[in-house]
Motif scaffolding. Structure first.
Motif, short mmCIF file in Angstrom:
data_model
loop_
_atom_site.label_atom_id
_atom_site.label_comp_id
_atom_site.label_asym_id
_atom_site.label_seq_id
_atom_site.Cartn_x
_atom_site.Cartn_y
_atom_site.Cartn_z
N LYS A 1 0.83 -1.20 0.00
CA LYS A 1 0.00 0.00 0.00
C LYS A 1 0.87 1.26 0.00
O LYS A 1 1.96 1.28 0.57
N THR A 2 0.35 2.30 -0.62
CA THR A 2 1.00 3.61 -0.59
C THR A 2 0.26 4.51 0.37
O THR A 2 -0.96 4.70 0.25
N SER B 1 -0.44 8.20 1.79
CA SER B 1 -0.35 9.58 1.33
C SER B 1 -0.46 10.54 2.51
O SER B 1 -1.39 10.44 3.32
N GLU C 1 -3.89 12.42 3.20
CA GLU C 1 -5.02 11.67 3.76
C GLU C 1 -4.91 11.51 5.27
O GLU C 1 -5.89 11.68 6.01
N ASP D 1 -15.00 12.22 2.58
CA ASP D 1 -14.13 11.31 3.34
C ASP D 1 -14.63 11.09 4.76
O ASP D 1 -14.85 9.97 5.20
N ARG E 1 -12.22 8.51 9.25
CA ARG E 1 -12.18 7.11 8.83
C ARG E 1 -11.39 6.29 9.85
O ARG E 1 -10.35 6.73 10.33
N TYR F 1 -5.78 1.72 6.15
CA TYR F 1 -5.34 2.29 4.87
C TYR F 1 -6.35 3.31 4.39
O TYR F 1 -7.52 2.98 4.16
N LEU F 2 -5.93 4.55 4.27
CA LEU F 2 -6.80 5.63 3.80
C LEU F 2 -6.49 5.88 2.33
O LEU F 2 -5.41 6.38 1.99
N GLU F 3 -7.44 5.51 1.50
CA GLU F 3 -7.23 5.61 0.06
C GLU F 3 -7.08 7.07 -0.38
O GLU F 3 -7.80 7.95 0.07
N SER F 4 -6.14 7.28 -1.26
CA SER F 4 -5.85 8.64 -1.72
C SER F 4 -6.82 9.08 -2.80
O SER F 4 -7.22 8.30 -3.67
N ASP F 5 -7.24 10.35 -2.74
CA ASP F 5 -8.02 10.95 -3.81
C ASP F 5 -7.55 12.38 -4.02
O ASP F 5 -6.62 12.84 -3.35
#
Length: 330
Positions: free
Chosen positions: A128-129, A131, A134, A163, A166, A170-174
């Motif tokens: 996972k990346t 960011s 986030e 968002d 959360r 893992y907090l997904e990047s947007d």
């Protein structure tokens, strides 16, 4: 016999007076024609499960089958708390109670780092990346909610409408963050100017109030470099230094309580950063850790740790507020 009757009347009269005194904060409500329990709760501000349970306990002898309401009955309504609403915190946390007015009169401008077209620092955690924008945003939201729960006026300078807070690791990047509804520019100087203008405009609206701008970032160093949370203030800003030291003292205290053998190496320094230099209110710049270091990453990916970071910053800001208030009184 007459003495006994007078005594009984006196006792009864005294009991009724006590009951009346105890009941002065109790309110009553009668159901409207065709009103169900859910609508009745909503109309009377009984939003939480706890308040609804109190209502059912208080009125159990006056409810029909399956806790149905009876027409013409005056129901006791338990004392309700002030319910606040902030959609930015997410659907599950949008409604929350005012816990205290400890920070009444205080105004905070919270700026989470990067966002929009710029994710900021990046770290790898397994496949996972992570960011920066986030995790900085999630922790900033948690701080905002804690401040607001205790009576402060809070402005989230960077916003993400979908968002919310959360809890997963893992907090997904947007890229849909905005600066108070405005698109965030790609060019760094334009981005910093936009945030500064937003903070300064709000500052002028609350001039004379205790105001603090808190800028929250995540650092990036070599993977082997483990760092503690540290703080910057503008050069020659005595109030900025005091606010930063107030937060640092809480972190030092908490580490001594929870990890006495570990120690805490966070520091407060002055730095000529754009937001620290250009914003009108006293500002503190917070670096939460190294997003590329495995041990520091635990500070971000575990939601309880993110909440602890927010709680500790809140406590430090509260101490700073109380110190400044005391100075004014003296």
């Amino acid at each position: 016999m007459m003495i006994k009757r007078l005594l009984l009347l006196l006792i009864t009269s005294t009991f009724l007076q006590v009951q009346a005194q105890e009941a002065t904060n109790i309110t009553f409500s009668t159901p409207k024609n065709g009103e169900g329990l859910h609508a009745f709760f909503k109309r009377n501000g009984l939003h939480s499960d706890e308040l609804r349970a109190q209502f059912l306990k208080l009125n159990q002898s006056n409810l029909g089958k399956n806790n149905s309401l009876l027409m013409g009955v005056k129901y006791l309504i338990p004392e309700t708390s002030t319910i606040l609403h902030e959609p930015l915190y997410g659907k599950e946390r949008a409604h929350f109670e005012l816990e205290s007015n400890t920070l009444k009169g205080a105004v905070f401008h919270l700026v989470s780092g990067h966002g929009g077209p710029d994710p900021g620092a990046l770290g790898k955690y397994g496949n996972k990346t992570l960011s920066e924008d986030e995790y900085a945003y999630d922790i900033t939201l948690r701080l905002a909610k804690k401040l607001q729960e205790n009576g402060a006026t809070v402005h989230m300078i960077i916003e993400d409408k979908n968002d919310g807070i959360r809890d997963h690791s893992y907090l997904e990047s947007d890229k849909d963050e905005t600066c108070m509804g405005q698109a965030i520019p790609l060019k760094q100087i334009d981005r910093l100017q936009q945030r500064t203008d937003a903070v300064n405009k709000l500052y002028l609206q609350f001039k004379g109030s205790y105001q603090r701008c808190v800028v929250i970032h995540v650092d990036s160093r070599s993977r082997g470099k483990e760092i503690d949370v540290f703080f910057y203030h503008a050069p020659k800003s005595k109030s900025g230094k005091a606010a930063a030291q107030s937060i640092l003292q809480v972190f030092d205290k908490k580490y001594k309580e929870h990890q006495p053998s570990r120690g805490y190496s966070g520091i407060v320094n002055s730095r000529n950063l754009y937001l620290l230099r250009k914003t009108y209110p006293t500002a503190v710049f917070v670096e939460l850790g190294n997003i590329r270091n495995y041990r520091d990453q635990q500070r971000f990916i575990i939601q309880n740790n993110r909440q602890a970071l927010a709680n500790w910053m809140y406590e430090g800001l509260l101490n700073d507020f109380n110190t400044q208030k005391q100075k004014k009184l003296n």
